[in-house]
Design a protein around this motif. Structure first.
Motif, PDB file in Angstrom:
ATOM      1  N   GLN A  10       0.886  -1.156   0.107  1.00  0.00           N
ATOM      2  CA  GLN A  10      -0.022  -0.024  -0.001  1.00  0.00           C
ATOM      3  C   GLN A  10       1.025   1.402  -0.087  1.00  0.00           C
ATOM      4  OE1 GLN A  10      -2.877  -0.395  -0.950  1.00  0.00           O
ATOM      5  NE2 GLN A  10      -3.562  -2.208  -0.146  1.00  0.00           N
ATOM      6  N   ARG A  11       2.045   1.330   0.618  1.00  0.00           N
ATOM      7  CA  ARG A  11       2.851   2.331   0.588  1.00  0.00           C
ATOM      8  C   ARG A  11       3.490   2.695  -1.089  1.00  0.00           C
ATOM      9  NH1 ARG A  11       5.464  -0.654   5.009  1.00  0.00           N
ATOM     10  NH2 ARG A  11       4.732   0.421   6.863  1.00  0.00           N
ATOM     11  N   HIS A  12       3.601   1.797  -1.752  1.00  0.00           N
ATOM     12  CA  HIS A  12       4.116   1.640  -3.138  1.00  0.00           C
ATOM     13  C   HIS A  12       2.688   2.387  -3.750  1.00  0.00           C
ATOM     14  CE1 HIS A  12       7.364  -1.363  -2.530  1.00  0.00           C
ATOM     15  NE2 HIS A  12       7.697  -0.011  -2.186  1.00  0.00           N
ATOM     16  N   ARG A  13       1.362   1.895  -3.413  1.00  0.00           N
ATOM     17  CA  ARG A  13       0.266   2.421  -4.136  1.00  0.00           C
ATOM     18  C   ARG A  13       0.239   3.786  -3.697  1.00  0.00           C
ATOM     19  NH1 ARG A  13      -2.811  -2.879  -2.945  1.00  0.00           N
ATOM     20  NH2 ARG A  13      -2.461  -3.777  -4.939  1.00  0.00           N
ATOM     21  N   ALA A  14       0.459   4.212  -2.793  1.00  0.00           N
ATOM     22  CA  ALA A  14       0.362   5.645  -2.243  1.00  0.00           C
ATOM     23  C   ALA A  14       1.435   6.370  -3.275  1.00  0.00           C
ATOM     24  CB  ALA A  14       0.761   5.903  -0.962  1.00  0.00           C
ATOM     25  N   ASP A  15       2.690   5.853  -3.268  1.00  0.00           N
ATOM     26  CA  ASP A  15       3.768   6.666  -4.222  1.00  0.00           C
ATOM     27  C   ASP A  15       3.140   6.819  -5.605  1.00  0.00           C
ATOM     28  OD1 ASP A  15       4.979   6.508  -1.827  1.00  0.00           O
ATOM     29  OD2 ASP A  15       6.424   4.957  -2.485  1.00  0.00           O
ATOM     30  N   ALA A  16       2.504   5.635  -6.251  1.00  0.00           N
ATOM     31  CA  ALA A  16       2.132   5.594  -7.461  1.00  0.00           C
ATOM     32  C   ALA A  16       1.195   6.701  -7.765  1.00  0.00           C
ATOM     33  CB  ALA A  16       1.480   4.252  -7.840  1.00  0.00           C
ATOM     34  N   LEU A  17       0.251   6.823  -6.668  1.00  0.00           N
ATOM     35  CA  LEU A  17      -0.586   7.873  -6.807  1.00  0.00           C
ATOM     36  C   LEU A  17      -0.125   9.392  -7.049  1.00  0.00           C
ATOM     37  CD1 LEU A  17      -3.444   6.549  -4.549  1.00  0.00           C
ATOM     38  CD2 LEU A  17      -3.669   6.744  -7.091  1.00  0.00           C
TER      39      LEU A  17
ATOM     40  N   VAL B 228     -19.479   5.967  -5.757  1.00  0.00           N
ATOM     41  CA  VAL B 228     -18.934   4.771  -5.064  1.00  0.00           C
ATOM     42  C   VAL B 228     -18.622   3.594  -6.242  1.00  0.00           C
ATOM     43  CG1 VAL B 228     -19.251   2.833  -3.487  1.00  0.00           C
ATOM     44  CG2 VAL B 228     -20.170   5.137  -2.931  1.00  0.00           C
ATOM     45  N   TRP B 229     -17.294   3.191  -6.340  1.00  0.00           N
ATOM     46  CA  TRP B 229     -17.014   2.172  -6.960  1.00  0.00           C
ATOM     47  C   TRP B 229     -16.542   1.013  -6.180  1.00  0.00           C
ATOM     48  CZ3 TRP B 229     -12.613  -0.628  -7.085  1.00  0.00           C
ATOM     49  CH2 TRP B 229     -12.312  -1.472  -8.193  1.00  0.00           C
ATOM     50  N   ALA B 230     -16.770  -0.121  -6.359  1.00  0.00           N
ATOM     51  CA  ALA B 230     -16.353  -1.146  -5.647  1.00  0.00           C
ATOM     52  C   ALA B 230     -16.156  -2.450  -6.585  1.00  0.00           C
ATOM     53  CB  ALA B 230     -17.634  -1.852  -4.751  1.00  0.00           C
ATOM     54  N   GLY B 231     -15.033  -3.166  -6.264  1.00  0.00           N
ATOM     55  CA  GLY B 231     -14.612  -4.465  -6.999  1.00  0.00           C
ATOM     56  C   GLY B 231     -14.276  -5.434  -5.985  1.00  0.00           C
TER      57      GLY B 231
ATOM     58  N   ALA C 244      -8.055  -4.230 -11.522  1.00  0.00           N
ATOM     59  CA  ALA C 244      -8.595  -3.210 -10.291  1.00  0.00           C
ATOM     60  C   ALA C 244      -7.928  -1.904 -10.298  1.00  0.00           C
ATOM     61  CB  ALA C 244      -8.765  -4.212  -9.161  1.00  0.00           C
ATOM     62  N   TRP C 245      -6.588  -2.093 -10.182  1.00  0.00           N
ATOM     63  CA  TRP C 245      -5.594  -0.891 -10.177  1.00  0.00           C
ATOM     64  C   TRP C 245      -6.184   0.251 -11.030  1.00  0.00           C
ATOM     65  CZ3 TRP C 245      -3.628   2.255  -6.778  1.00  0.00           C
ATOM     66  CH2 TRP C 245      -2.719   3.143  -7.146  1.00  0.00           C
ATOM     67  N   ARG C 246      -6.115  -0.385 -12.468  1.00  0.00           N
ATOM     68  CA  ARG C 246      -6.729   0.747 -13.551  1.00  0.00           C
ATOM     69  C   ARG C 246      -7.898   1.024 -13.341  1.00  0.00           C
ATOM     70  NH1 ARG C 246      -4.020  -3.337 -16.769  1.00  0.00           N
ATOM     71  NH2 ARG C 246      -6.252  -3.965 -17.641  1.00  0.00           N
ATOM     72  N   ASP C 247      -8.914   0.206 -12.666  1.00  0.00           N
ATOM     73  CA  ASP C 247     -10.243   0.823 -12.759  1.00  0.00           C
ATOM     74  C   ASP C 247     -10.193   1.991 -11.264  1.00  0.00           C
ATOM     75  OD1 ASP C 247     -11.311  -0.790 -14.552  1.00  0.00           O
ATOM     76  OD2 ASP C 247     -11.903  -2.387 -13.097  1.00  0.00           O
ATOM     77  N   ILE C 248      -9.458   1.875 -10.509  1.00  0.00           N
ATOM     78  CA  ILE C 248      -9.294   2.678  -9.265  1.00  0.00           C
ATOM     79  C   ILE C 248      -8.783   4.148 -10.090  1.00  0.00           C
ATOM     80  CG2 ILE C 248      -8.037   3.618  -7.217  1.00  0.00           C
ATOM     81  CD1 ILE C 248      -8.696   0.369  -6.328  1.00  0.00           C
ATOM     82  N   VAL C 249      -7.733   3.861 -10.750  1.00  0.00           N
ATOM     83  CA  VAL C 249      -7.156   5.281 -11.301  1.00  0.00           C
ATOM     84  C   VAL C 249      -8.228   5.989 -12.176  1.00  0.00           C
ATOM     85  CG1 VAL C 249      -5.222   5.789 -12.854  1.00  0.00           C
ATOM     86  CG2 VAL C 249      -4.635   4.267 -11.168  1.00  0.00           C
ATOM     87  N   ASN C 250      -8.961   5.282 -12.888  1.00  0.00           N
ATOM     88  CA  ASN C 250      -9.890   5.685 -13.948  1.00  0.00           C
ATOM     89  C   ASN C 250     -10.929   6.509 -13.038  1.00  0.00           C
ATOM     90  OD1 ASN C 250      -8.590   4.799 -16.203  1.00  0.00           O
ATOM     91  ND2 ASN C 250     -10.034   2.900 -16.238  1.00  0.00           N
ATOM     92  N   LEU C 251     -11.422   5.877 -11.921  1.00  0.00           N
ATOM     93  CA  LEU C 251     -12.295   6.481 -10.812  1.00  0.00           C
ATOM     94  C   LEU C 251     -11.973   7.810 -10.536  1.00  0.00           C
ATOM     95  CD1 LEU C 251     -14.934   6.184  -9.102  1.00  0.00           C
ATOM     96  CD2 LEU C 251     -13.192   5.345  -7.220  1.00  0.00           C
ATOM     97  N   LEU C 252     -10.517   7.783 -10.068  1.00  0.00           N
ATOM     98  CA  LEU C 252     -10.082   9.072  -9.814  1.00  0.00           C
ATOM     99  C   LEU C 252     -10.017  10.147 -10.626  1.00  0.00           C
ATOM    100  CD1 LEU C 252      -7.013   7.652  -7.422  1.00  0.00           C
ATOM    101  CD2 LEU C 252      -9.319   8.647  -6.665  1.00  0.00           C
ATOM    102  N   ALA C 253      -9.564   9.667 -11.784  1.00  0.00           N
ATOM    103  CA  ALA C 253      -9.677  10.525 -13.213  1.00  0.00           C
ATOM    104  C   ALA C 253     -10.784  11.108 -13.595  1.00  0.00           C
ATOM    105  CB  ALA C 253      -9.084   9.923 -14.396  1.00  0.00           C
ATOM    106  N   GLU C 254     -11.878  10.527 -13.149  1.00  0.00           N
ATOM    107  CA  GLU C 254     -13.221  11.065 -13.663  1.00  0.00           C
ATOM    108  C   GLU C 254     -13.729  12.055 -12.479  1.00  0.00           C
ATOM    109  OE1 GLU C 254     -17.637   9.483 -13.411  1.00  0.00           O
ATOM    110  OE2 GLU C 254     -16.076   8.006 -13.927  1.00  0.00           O
TER     111      GLU C 254
END
Length: 241
Positions: A47-54, A160-163, A225-235
């Motif tokens: 999760q630290r790396h996911r925060a870094d990616a964001l 709300v998006w859920a996977g 799932a990661w791409r879906d989350i990034v797309n949610l944030l982009a939207e």
């Protein structure tokens, strides 16, 4: 790749000193921000790396802590702490609010543009922040289609998006149905993606050490799932707003 600055932030919550991971994007001005919740065992490098990616994308990101800096390797010990937590919405909200306060206090954070995403227990906490009426731009959860107290989902003010994995025994079809019924009755803008063949914690590459049944990494769906989350944030949390 942009320059990302990271640091550990200590803050009190749930009677513990939590150790969150804050990642800041390049630049100096305020940026939209993401609160990132970990799964039941706690905050680790995944999760630290996911925060870094964001942060590389341009978001301020805080991966928050659940257990006072601890990562549980014993599944039964983890369940002994997490099970009562998941049964206590107010306690989950307190943990989420404490982390949200840290994120809002960061000078780089635009306090009017914050999203909350989470995995497992962290996703349940993100949903409870929404049910508490917190002003969020988006909520995204993986492996957390949890329901709340009656009527409180009507306080959710964002999409709300859920996977979830189709073979997840911890979030089975009846739980998915209860979650979507709650969202629909509350008039929430919701989406559910079911990843075929995936089990619980399919997004986490180091879950093979666990002895809990129905827990298995699925690399392809983890990436999706990661791409879906990034797309949610982009939207919902565009970087150019």
């Amino acid at each position: 790749m942009t320059t990302v600055t990271t640091r550990t932030v200590a803050y009190p919550a749930d009677g513990l000193t939590m150790l969150g991971h804050l990642a800041l994007p390049a630049g100096t001005g305020p940026r939209p921000a993401v609160l990132l919740g970990p799964e039941g065992p706690g905050l680790n490098d995944v999760q630290r790396h996911r925060a870094d990616a964001l942060a590389e994308l341009g978001y301020v990101a805080l991966a928050f802590d659940l257990h006072g800096g601890r990562w549980f390797t014993d599944p039964q010990e983890m369940l002994a702490r997490v099970t009562p937590l998941l049964a206590d919405p107010d306690r989950m909200r307190d943990i989420g609010h404490a982390a949200l306060d840290v994120l809002r206090a960061e000078p780089r954070t635009d306090p009017d543009r914050i999203a909350a995403i989470g995995y497992g227990t962290g996703g349940a906490i993100a949903l409870e922040l929404g049910r508490a009426g917190v002003d969020l731009r988006a909520i995204g959860t993986v492996n957390a289609v949890t329901t709340g107290r009656p009527g409180e989902a009507a306080r959710i003010r964002c999409p709300v998006w859920a996977g979830v994995g189709s073979e997840d025994p911890i979030m089975p079809p009846e739980q998915r149905e209860a979650f979507t019924a709650e969202m629909q009755a509350a008039g929430v803008d919701w989406r559910l993606v079911v990843y075929g063949g995936a089990e619980h914690a399919f997004h986490h590459p180091s879950v093979e050490h666990t002895v809990l049944p129905g827990v298995r990494h699925h690399p392809l769906h983890a990436e999706r799932a990661w791409r879906d989350i990034v797309n949610l944030l982009a939207e919902c949390l565009p970087l150019t707003e």
